[in-house]
Design an enzyme around this catalytic site. Structure first.
Site, PDB file in Angstrom:
ATOM      1  N   LYS A   1       8.553 -14.304  -3.693  1.00  0.00           N
ATOM      2  CA  LYS A   1       9.153 -15.579  -4.122  1.00  0.00           C
ATOM      3  C   LYS A   1       9.804 -15.432  -5.492  1.00  0.00           C
ATOM      4  O   LYS A   1      10.189 -16.409  -6.121  1.00  0.00           O
ATOM      5  CB  LYS A   1       8.080 -16.671  -4.195  1.00  0.00           C
TER       6      LYS A   1
ATOM      7  N   ARG B   1      -1.650  -0.990  -6.928  1.00  0.00           N
ATOM      8  CA  ARG B   1      -0.746   0.042  -6.412  1.00  0.00           C
ATOM      9  C   ARG B   1       0.597  -0.630  -6.125  1.00  0.00           C
ATOM     10  O   ARG B   1       0.643  -1.726  -5.565  1.00  0.00           O
ATOM     11  CB  ARG B   1      -1.317   0.678  -5.137  1.00  0.00           C
TER      12      ARG B   1
ATOM     13  N   ARG C   1      -7.631   4.925   2.143  1.00  0.00           N
ATOM     14  CA  ARG C   1      -8.849   5.374   1.433  1.00  0.00           C
ATOM     15  C   ARG C   1      -8.905   4.909  -0.003  1.00  0.00           C
ATOM     16  O   ARG C   1      -9.982   4.588  -0.506  1.00  0.00           O
ATOM     17  CB  ARG C   1      -9.045   6.889   1.582  1.00  0.00           C
ATOM     18  N   THR C   2      -7.775   4.853  -0.704  1.00  0.00           N
ATOM     19  CA  THR C   2      -7.852   4.458  -2.115  1.00  0.00           C
ATOM     20  C   THR C   2      -8.312   3.003  -2.215  1.00  0.00           C
ATOM     21  O   THR C   2      -9.221   2.671  -2.981  1.00  0.00           O
ATOM     22  CB  THR C   2      -6.484   4.657  -2.800  1.00  0.00           C
TER      23      THR C   2
ATOM     24  N   HIS D   1      -1.218   8.911 -10.245  1.00  0.00           N
ATOM     25  CA  HIS D   1      -2.333   8.446  -9.416  1.00  0.00           C
ATOM     26  C   HIS D   1      -3.593   8.969 -10.119  1.00  0.00           C
ATOM     27  O   HIS D   1      -4.243   9.897  -9.636  1.00  0.00           O
ATOM     28  CB  HIS D   1      -2.187   9.012  -8.008  1.00  0.00           C
TER      29      HIS D   1
HETATM   30  C1  NCD Z   1      -1.932   9.807  -1.767  1.00  0.00           C
HETATM   31  C2  NCD Z   1      -1.041   8.741  -2.395  1.00  0.00           C
HETATM   32  O1  NCD Z   1      -1.060   7.582  -1.979  1.00  0.00           O
HETATM   33  O2  NCD Z   1      -0.358   9.118  -3.327  1.00  0.00           O
HETATM   34  N1  NCD Z   1      -2.939   9.266  -0.979  1.00  0.00           N
HETATM   35  C3  NCD Z   1      -4.098   8.868  -1.582  1.00  0.00           C
HETATM   36  O3  NCD Z   1      -4.100   7.980  -2.389  1.00  0.00           O
HETATM   37  N2  NCD Z   1      -5.216   9.528  -1.273  1.00  0.00           N
HETATM   38  C4  NCD Z   1      -1.220  10.926  -1.129  1.00  0.00           C
HETATM   39  C5  NCD Z   1      -0.173  10.640  -0.102  1.00  0.00           C
HETATM   40  O4  NCD Z   1       0.153   9.512   0.240  1.00  0.00           O
HETATM   41  O5  NCD Z   1       0.359  11.637   0.422  1.00  0.00           O
END
Ligand code: NCD
Length: 354
Positions: free
Chosen positions: A87, A108, A58-59, A136
């Site tokens: 690499k 990320r 989703r992110t 986050h």
């Molecule tokens: C979270 C994350 O990636 O930190 N997910 C998200 O981005 N909605 C929570 C998780 O992975 O539990």
């Protein structure tokens, strides 16, 4: 110009009440565009590089969707294994290269602090999409926005809120960012519910204290739910454990189902979860039998990620809100309406609204 224009967004520490209120007003304005009911071309000609070196559904898609919905283009790389990092390329070199190809970067990565490292040599703004167990920030932005909406708080004011944070508070970056972001408001009460070994880190508890808020800690669900205005559940972050078998000991330990919710929280506070929830075997941390309740807000919360991230892009790229309301037609929603009025395609589903 907003204070966020051309800034890297690395931590929730960069936000204050005024910035949040402005951001959330723009997010509300953008809801119809996020839902494809209106169309906007404010970011036409701009490119987002979406770099996800750690798993995401989703992110990643909500950042991409947000950028597309504002008229921009998205280039992506997923999985470190398919990048030049394997690499031996440094993140700082990657940042130099991509600065010539994109106007903004979302990243990320599994290492805490890595997005900050990347940003040191990036000539374009970098947004933290999650750095290991660190932060986050954009998830916290949409979480607080969802809380304000679910609690019907005027002007997104979360003063006095009592929030129960439940689950793996040690490794969960969403709860780290959310606790710090909520600390901006006055008189917040936190109930931190986790197994003893997965307590909220001291650094985060210190931030809560420095802002003069109260918190209590407990390993039991019942202690936090009775007074909670909002219940925020998280997954055991098994990928962050040195020994994955250790994570198995905690899975399901704080599982919330309808019977417990109705017993411990008869006032029915909104239930949030950043998702994904662990659905592999019962009991999962949020039972399916909660879904039919109006207070189950986790999917609405996920959908709020698009307008909130649109508002953030607009702020970071310096788009005045006047430009955002400059729409062109027909929007995709109107095209869908035309489809529906044609008998042959009237089963075509509209975008689901949660
Ligand atoms: C979270 C994350 O990636 O930190 N997910 C998200 O981005 N909605 C929570 C998780 O992975 O539990």
């Amino acid at each position: 110009m907003t204070p966020l224009a051309q800034q890297h967004i690395l931590s929730v520490d960069q936000f204050d009440r005024d910035i949040l209120t402005d951001l959330y007003r723009v997010a509300d304005l953008l809801q119809p565009i996020a839902a494809s009911e209106e169309r906007c071309i404010a970011l036409e000609g701009a490119t987002l590089a979406n770099l996800f070196f750690e798993p995401s559904t989703r992110t990643r898609t909500s950042f991409a969707s947000a950028f597309h919905q504002l008229g921009g283009k998205v280039v992506e790389t997923t999985d470190e294994a398919y990048s030049s990092l394997v690499k031996g390329e440094s993140l700082t070199d990657t940042a130099r290269v991509l600065s010539g190809m994109a106007d903004v970067v979302v990243m990320r990565h599994h290492v805490s602090g890595s997005v900050q490292d990347y940003a040191t040599t990036s000539k374009v703004p970098v947004i933290n999409g999650g750095d290991g167990p660190g932060e986050h920030p954009t998830q916290a932005l949409l979480d607080a926005y969802t809380m304000a909406h679910e609690l019907k708080r005027s002007d997104y004011n979360l003063d006095g809120v009592n929030v129960a944070l439940i689950g793996d508070l040690k490794h969960g970056r969403t709860v780290h960012s959310l606790a710090k972001l909520l600390s901006i408001y006055d008189d917040v009460t936190f109930t931190l519910i986790s197994p003893d070994a997965l307590r909220m880190p001291e650094t985060v508890r210190e931030v809560i204290e420095q802002h003069g808020h109260n918190y209590t800690e407990s390993p039991r669900l019942r202690d936090g739910l009775a007074h909670a205005d909002v219940v925020y559940v998280t997954r055991i972050q098994e990928e962050r454990f040195d020994d994955p078998r250790e994570a198995q000991r905690y899975r399901g330990r704080l599982a919330l189902d309808r019977a417990k919710y109705e017993r411990f929280a008869p006032h029915q506070p909104p239930i949030l979860h950043p998702l994904p929830r662990d659905s592999r075997s019962e009991p999962m941390e949020l039972s399916r039998d909660l879904e039919e309740l109006e207070s189950f807000a986790a999917f609405r919360q996920a959908h709020n990620g698009v307008p909130v991230r649109m508002a953030l892009f607009a702020a970071v790229l310096g788009i005045e809100s006047g430009f955002l309301t400059f729409m062109t037609r027909p929007s995709y929603a109107e095209v869908q309406d035309r489809w529906r009025s044609n008998d042959k395609v009237n089963e075509r589903p509209a975008r689901a609204k949660s």
